[in-house]
Design a protein around this motif. Structure first.
Motif, PDB file in Angstrom:
ATOM      1  N   THR A 176      43.226  36.503  44.140  1.00 28.81           N
ATOM      2  CA  THR A 176      42.706  35.415  43.304  1.00 28.81           C
ATOM      3  C   THR A 176      43.203  35.556  41.869  1.00 28.81           C
ATOM      4  O   THR A 176      43.671  34.589  41.254  1.00 28.81           O
ATOM      5  N   THR A 177      43.142  36.777  41.327  1.00 22.02           N
ATOM      6  CA  THR A 177      43.600  37.031  39.951  1.00 22.02           C
ATOM      7  C   THR A 177      45.085  36.736  39.808  1.00 22.02           C
ATOM      8  O   THR A 177      45.520  36.041  38.878  1.00 22.02           O
TER       9      THR A 177
ATOM     10  N   ASN B 250      47.158  34.985  41.850  1.00 21.70           N
ATOM     11  CA  ASN B 250      47.510  33.587  42.127  1.00 21.70           C
ATOM     12  C   ASN B 250      47.124  32.666  40.971  1.00 21.70           C
ATOM     13  O   ASN B 250      47.877  31.758  40.598  1.00 21.70           O
ATOM     14  N   THR B 251      45.951  32.907  40.382  1.00 25.06           N
ATOM     15  CA  THR B 251      45.499  32.089  39.254  1.00 25.06           C
ATOM     16  C   THR B 251      46.451  32.254  38.077  1.00 25.06           C
ATOM     17  O   THR B 251      46.855  31.278  37.431  1.00 25.06           O
ATOM     18  N   SER B 252      46.840  33.489  37.808  1.00 26.71           N
ATOM     19  CA  SER B 252      47.737  33.766  36.686  1.00 26.71           C
ATOM     20  C   SER B 252      49.097  33.110  36.886  1.00 26.71           C
ATOM     21  O   SER B 252      49.642  32.482  35.967  1.00 26.71           O
TER      22      SER B 252
ATOM     23  N   ASN C  33      49.830  30.560  38.925  1.00 22.44           N
ATOM     24  CA  ASN C  33      49.665  29.097  38.924  1.00 22.44           C
ATOM     25  C   ASN C  33      49.591  28.552  37.498  1.00 22.44           C
ATOM     26  O   ASN C  33      50.181  27.512  37.190  1.00 22.44           O
ATOM     27  N   ASN C  34      48.877  29.270  36.620  1.00 23.49           N
ATOM     28  CA  ASN C  34      48.793  28.849  35.218  1.00 23.49           C
ATOM     29  C   ASN C  34      50.164  28.934  34.546  1.00 23.49           C
ATOM     30  O   ASN C  34      50.536  28.062  33.751  1.00 23.49           O
TER      31      ASN C  34
END
Length: 199
Positions: free
Chosen positions: A30-31, A33-35, A37-38
């Motif tokens: 999650t960490t 992928n979020t980073s 994606n941003n």
């Protein structure tokens, strides 16, 4: 025979990454992928830069009894462009949250292909001239080409930039963009083959 020409590098490539640790693999994913994606959202503001997701690694951390106590992972994004100013600014924007892994310069395929076409013609002419010289040196009447191979080679003295231990700046301080000095590359074409001399 070999012909070569020095040419200014017109393409920059860069790799940036996010490294993280978490108690379980789901939280880690999650960490990361979020980073990433941003980062991809930020990159969309720079249409002249090609951005792709790079390699991603996840591995467990063990205690002294070989029991898994957490997970570590790293996700990369790759940049490629001939627009140095935009790439430099994008890298600066991304370094708010990501770390630079490497930066390199080279010749774009379009520019390299055009130069290699020219050098192939020059190498072929040089081969023919060499064949004529040998014909005269051996007092032969003429020569016949048995075979010729044209080989392309590129020597990229790429300025490399590595910042594995470089920490990202604090969130409230923006990272200044870097002025790029791309350097030059040498593109070469070699013609080698066999001729048969006629006495």
């Amino acid at each position: 025979t070999e012909v070569k020409e020095e040419i200014e590098n017109d393409e920059v490539k860069a790799s940036l990454y996010k490294k993280a640790q978490a108690a379980d693999s789901k939280a880690l994913a999650t960490t990361l992928n979020t980073s990433i994606n941003n980062a991809m959202k930020i990159a969309k503001r720079y249409p002249t830069v090609t951005v792709s997701t790079g390699q991603q690694r996840t591995y467990p951390r063990y205690d002294k009894n070989d029991k898994i106590i957490g997970w570590t992972g790293q996700a990369n994004i790759e940049l490629k462009s001939t627009d140095f100013a935009a790439t430099s600014q994008l890298i600066a924007d991304l370094q708010e949250t990501l770390v630079m892994e490497n930066l390199s310069f080279g010749v774009s395929d379009t520019k390299k292909d055009a130069l290699e076409q020219k050098l192939m013609t020059n190498a072929s002419r040089a081969f023919q001239q060499q064949a004529k010289n040998l014909t005269r040196a051996w007092d032969a009447r003429s020569y016949r080409v048995v075979n010729v191979n044209l080989n392309t080679g590129s020597n990229y003295p790429r300025p490399m930039y590595s910042a594995m231990n470089m920490k990202a700046a604090s969130a409230d301080a923006s990272v200044p963009s870097q002025n790029f000095e791309s350097g030059n590359s040498t593109i070469s074409v070699t013609a080698n083959g066999t001729i048969e001399l006629t006495k």
